[in-house]
Design a protein around this motif. Sequence first.
Motif: not given
Length: 407
Positions: A379-389
């Motif tokens: 669930a958190k991995l999409l955040g990699l593409a958004r620039g999440d830390d």
Amino acid sequence: MRRALAAAMAVSVAVLAAGCGSGFDDPVEQDRGPVTLQVLIGSGTTAETRVLREQTARWAARTGNRVEIVPAAELDQQLGQAFAGGTPPDLFYLSPDSFGRYAGSGNLHAYGDRLRGAADIYPNLREVFTHDGELFCAPKDFSTLALLIDTDAWQAAGLTDADIPRDWRQLADIAQRLTTPARKGLVFDDNSDRIGAFMRQAGGWYLDPTGRKATVDSPENLTALRYVQQLFRSGSTAFSSQVDAGWGGEALGRGTAAMAIDGTWAAGALAADYPGTRWRSVELPSGPAGKGTLSFTNCWGIPERSSRQRAAEGLADFLLDVPQQQQVGREVGVLPSNQRAAQATEADVRMRGFTAGAPYAKGEVTAQGFGAVADDFDAKLLGLARGDDPRAILAEVQRNAERALDG
């Protein structure tokens, strides 16, 4: 899909274990003469079911037994309900994330080391289904991840075999060269079953070698996530969902990806859905720590309390033998778990990238309760593409992993 019903099944297994009573360790008298074995399988593919029916029919004709194959719509749920009701199937598909619960609760029969072909099973597959030092069940076959290449896109970009990426730097460069306004150079799914390969290539993993200590928040895993994030920032790479595809192979077939990271199941799916796509598989590029890929498998489970164990073991032994394993590799598009049967698969050019990673592929985590941790990570991995830390992502998943391991 692989973990959605884990909690419900765990409850079913716990109910069964609690109700076994003091006679749990008493040996079960085995049925004599021909028996009828009920075999519960996942829905799989048409080819997989067809081949299994052919093979079990040959075994039945040889032994005088009968086999009833039951395809499950929801395998984990139906298996849990059957155990809870005291009527488990005689032989069944068992996934790695379910294995720990069944083996740990005493509901699974340990027979793997008695198989004639036990020594021929890939060691990394044996590791997945070993509990307290015993190989409990036979891996039926397996898949690994490889780099799938659209050969038409490759040639159009002026690339040759000399350009096949061998390391992370080359992967990033080639993905950039293959990127066009209508197509990403590299695509893979937004889950831990793909990101985990980069973690292995960086020298990281979710657990230490003992399987009892969480190692999610490590410098190695941070290196992996930062590299993946750099691929996204370059514009050359996307998750499958970002290019309107359900998985990496679909993106390759639709022409929205020139390369994809995916498993052996791509061979059958691309042939059926995108027969015009010309492609090949190559070994995944190495990372800072060397080569790394993942394996996905099921084993043939046998219930501990069964009067047909002897016959079920005989069928599992037959299915693991070289002729059956070669047929599975040839006609289903998976890798044989019996190493002596692997040569036939290695001759298929489509499969070479997958077979190359077979000896070192890392199996799925079998620790009880870890399925929910992996779901949270996904669930958190999409955040990699958004620039999440990436550091924050790993720190939170580490906390969840520690809680799961503490029970």
